[in-house]
Design an enzyme around this catalytic site. Sequence first.
Site, PDB file in Angstrom:
ATOM      1  N   GLU A 283       0.835  -1.210   0.000  1.00 41.66           N
ATOM      2  CA  GLU A 283       0.000   0.000   0.000  1.00 41.66           C
ATOM      3  C   GLU A 283       0.869   1.259   0.000  1.00 41.66           C
ATOM      4  OE1 GLU A 283      -3.256   0.042  -0.400  1.00 41.66           O
ATOM      5  OE2 GLU A 283      -3.244  -2.141  -0.485  1.00 41.66           O
ATOM      6  N   ASP A 364       4.138  -3.717  -5.704  1.00 39.24           N
ATOM      7  CA  ASP A 364       4.731  -4.992  -5.293  1.00 39.24           C
ATOM      8  C   ASP A 364       6.255  -4.885  -5.221  1.00 39.24           C
ATOM      9  OD1 ASP A 364       2.384  -6.328  -4.968  1.00 39.24           O
ATOM     10  OD2 ASP A 364       2.476  -7.462  -6.845  1.00 39.24           O
TER      11      ASP A 364
END
Length: 415
Positions: A283, A364
């Site tokens: 996030e 990621d």
Amino acid sequence: MEFNLFTFVFLFAILTSVLALLWLNFRQDKAINNSYNAVPEGFSESIKLEDHQKAGNYTKAKLLLNHFEIIFSTAVLLVWTLGGAMNSLDSYWKLRILDNDALMGTVFVLSIMLIASLIDLPFSIYRTFVLEHKFGFNRMTIKTFIGDFFIDIAQGLIFMVPLIYAVLYLMDLKAITDFWWIYVWILFSFFILTMMWIYPTFIATWKNKFKPLENEALRSRITDLLDRTGFKSDGIYVMDGSKRSSHGNAYFTGIGKNKRIVFFDTLLKGMEDKEIEAILAHELGHFHHKHTQKRMISSFILSFASLALLGFLINQTWFYNGLGISQPSSHTALVLFSLALPVFSFFIRPFNNLSSRKHEFQADAFAASHTDANDLISSLIKLYKENSSSLSPDKYYSAFHDSHPSAVLRIERLQ
Ligand SMILES: [Zn+2]
């Protein structure tokens, strides 16, 4: 009523998009069937065949419901427009609210929104109490469901009524200026920013309870990560998602200083601290790469272009007549435009998803550089398993519908 060439363009776009959607659903269904008897390569250790097949059945059940939704919502759209329902509703309110155009228009738009949400109700009931229930995901009681329905209506009235009224008021300036749509755009952008600002503290709290994260060990891990990545927020919260569903999620909300990190309580259950840290790092990757700002800016550009188009269409009689409206007005233009636009913008969806998927890979990669990539991998596998997401989606279906890359692709890259 006189239909025209635009009617045929509209019908052609509807037909094409419906056929495309159904075709994609069939492809997805086939992809699920093809991989039904074996867990995809790389997952055989972490996911049992039984769980894989449950995910397959769940995906197929959702697809079946979606077939009905596609056909039904298309029929509803046609009844509203070419079927003349909107035209009748317009005449109905015109006779009753005489000397205030913006007020009449607001009532017109609200009645359409209310009817639309009533039409959607059976689908929503079926999805919650039959489909989600059957697969063991539903936690919603009838009381919560009814409560939610009224909260949605109340929030709609509080926030949408002033907005719609103001938009219609500005649209009526078309009699004196051609640039009314720029005023609408400014108002609209301001409204969106305000909603994003107040969402975490004011709007989200109507339906859910938010508690600061209590787990001490996890807190210090997270504070550490926040310091390392230079992220400032209003806090880390746990939301009672289990009140409605056992699906788990995490998100990042708000703008400016009013930013919050929110974990569903259902996500925290069953994840190890290091896995939660990895999810949070993902996030933060979105934050680091300024994805929220980028998406916001592109949506402002898009709404500017859309409103410019509306500024043109509002003066074209063929636009109204072609979609079943006999008397041009600001409110009918607004509703027709918001109903017809998705039919045409359907075809740009894959491009939108493409950029969103690029963002997911970037987030990621960020997570992998600040935490252990293996923790993110194991948390992703748990998430896919808990949510019964399909591991082997069809690639065209995925291009149209998925804002996130498939688990296989994400894990491949992380490795
Ligand atoms: Zn993400």
